[in-house]
Design a protein around this motif. Structure first.
Motif, mmCIF file in Angstrom:
data_model
loop_
_atom_site.group_PDB
_atom_site.id
_atom_site.type_symbol
_atom_site.label_atom_id
_atom_site.label_comp_id
_atom_site.label_asym_id
_atom_site.label_seq_id
_atom_site.Cartn_x
_atom_site.Cartn_y
_atom_site.Cartn_z
ATOM 1 N N UNK A 44 0.838 -1.195 0.000
ATOM 2 C CA UNK A 44 0.000 0.000 0.000
ATOM 3 C C UNK A 44 0.876 1.249 0.000
ATOM 4 N N UNK A 45 0.429 2.235 -0.753
ATOM 5 C CA UNK A 45 1.223 3.447 -0.946
ATOM 6 C C UNK A 45 1.085 4.378 0.255
ATOM 7 N N UNK A 46 2.226 4.817 0.783
ATOM 8 C CA UNK A 46 2.227 5.710 1.941
ATOM 9 C C UNK A 46 2.357 7.166 1.485
ATOM 10 N N UNK A 47 3.414 7.473 0.761
ATOM 11 C CA UNK A 47 3.674 8.801 0.218
ATOM 12 C C UNK A 47 4.366 8.645 -1.128
ATOM 13 N N UNK A 48 4.249 9.691 -1.949
ATOM 14 C CA UNK A 48 5.000 9.717 -3.185
ATOM 15 C C UNK A 48 5.410 11.134 -3.525
ATOM 16 N N UNK A 49 6.444 11.236 -4.335
ATOM 17 C CA UNK A 49 7.028 12.534 -4.670
ATOM 18 C C UNK A 49 7.406 12.524 -6.150
ATOM 19 N N UNK A 50 6.898 13.488 -6.895
ATOM 20 C CA UNK A 50 7.203 13.553 -8.320
ATOM 21 C C UNK A 50 8.431 14.422 -8.604
ATOM 22 N N UNK A 51 8.807 15.260 -7.674
ATOM 23 C CA UNK A 51 10.083 15.937 -7.729
ATOM 24 C C UNK A 51 10.363 16.507 -6.340
ATOM 25 N N UNK A 52 11.481 17.170 -6.182
ATOM 26 C CA UNK A 52 11.926 17.599 -4.852
ATOM 27 C C UNK A 52 10.892 18.475 -4.157
ATOM 28 N N UNK A 53 10.155 19.262 -4.908
ATOM 29 C CA UNK A 53 9.202 20.186 -4.280
ATOM 30 C C UNK A 53 7.772 19.666 -4.307
ATOM 31 N N UNK A 54 7.597 18.421 -4.664
ATOM 32 C CA UNK A 54 6.251 17.855 -4.795
ATOM 33 C C UNK A 54 6.130 16.607 -3.934
ATOM 34 N N UNK A 55 5.339 16.697 -2.854
ATOM 35 C CA UNK A 55 5.111 15.588 -1.937
ATOM 36 C C UNK A 55 3.614 15.351 -1.859
ATOM 37 N N UNK A 56 3.222 14.074 -1.948
ATOM 38 C CA UNK A 56 1.794 13.754 -1.935
ATOM 39 C C UNK A 56 1.508 12.594 -1.002
#
Lengths: 112, 113
Positions: A44-56
């Motif tokens: 299960x997905x906890x967190x993801x980041x598409x670049x250094x300034x993008x946290x989801x």
């Protein structure tokens, strides 16, 4: 050497302690992910980041926080560990335009 | 929202027998489908993926899977298994971000001599 490296590989910690799991990658990918694996539940997905300034936030972010210190580094923190956070944690990477994710070897965390 | 269901939690088979690991998915949009394998004490390794095109996908180690849109299935098959295929297998689906995946519960394949 592994392209996606997780440290530590195994950790036992006590309830209430703060703990950080680290992930580094040499693949040059811009996207990084933290997953948790529990028996019978899959990953299960906890967190993801598409670049250094993008946290989801992912599906199960409560009780966790992350930091993307650089494109190659993505850390997962448990501010106050509890026993039901005992699990196998995986870091993964992908690249925009790519077609698959690459996983680290996993960190087995036990909270007692 | 997407979901993935692996219909068998454990599959025991004898060496050289055929095997099918079943996976159904649900999604309101087009999906991409993956099978990953996890050997004991190791990370996940991609076996194969369906992105578009031919519905029969061939992967590593002699595995193949067939995408069936009408039945929303993506079953994994191998005509003759080996002891070394003993592992846990995960079906997953994703959208345009290929690392943001929804996983099934996993199927433990045990190959007996």
């Amino acid at each position: 050497d592994a392209d996606v490296t997780q440290t530590p590989r195994n950790r036992i910690t006590k309830t209430g302690k703060r703990i950080m799991l680290e992930c580094s990658q040499t693949k040059g990918h811009d996207r990084m992910y933290w997953y948790r694996q529990d028996p019978g539940l899959g990953l299960r997905l906890i967190y993801y980041s598409f670049d250094v300034k993008d946290i989801n936030k992912g599906e199960i972010s409560d009780g966790y926080s992350v930091s993307r210190q650089a494109q190659a580094k993505f850390s997962l923190s448990l501010e106050s560990a509890i026993p039901n956070q005992t699990a196998l944690y995986f870091c993964a990477t992908s690249v925009q335009g790519g077609t698959e994710a690459f996983f680290g070897q996993g960190t087995r965390l036990t909270v007692v | 929202a997407q979901s993935v269901t692996q219909l068998d939690s454990q599959v025991p088979v004898f060496e050289e027998a055929p095997v099918e690991l079943r996976c159904n998915y649900s999604s309101s949009v087009s999906v991409y489908l993956f099978w990953y394998v996890q050997y004991p004490n190791q990370g996940l390794q991609l076996l194969l993926k369906y992105l578009s095109g031919s519905t029969l996908v061939k992967g590593i180690n002699g595995f193949e899977a067939e995408f069936n849109k009408s039945q929303t299935s993506f079953h994994l098959r191998k005509p003759s298994v080996h002891i070394s295929d003993t592992a846990e297998y995960f079906c997953a689906c994703g959208g345009t971000s290929y690392g943001k995946l929804t996983f099934g519960q996993g199927t433990i394949l045990t190959v007996h001599p």
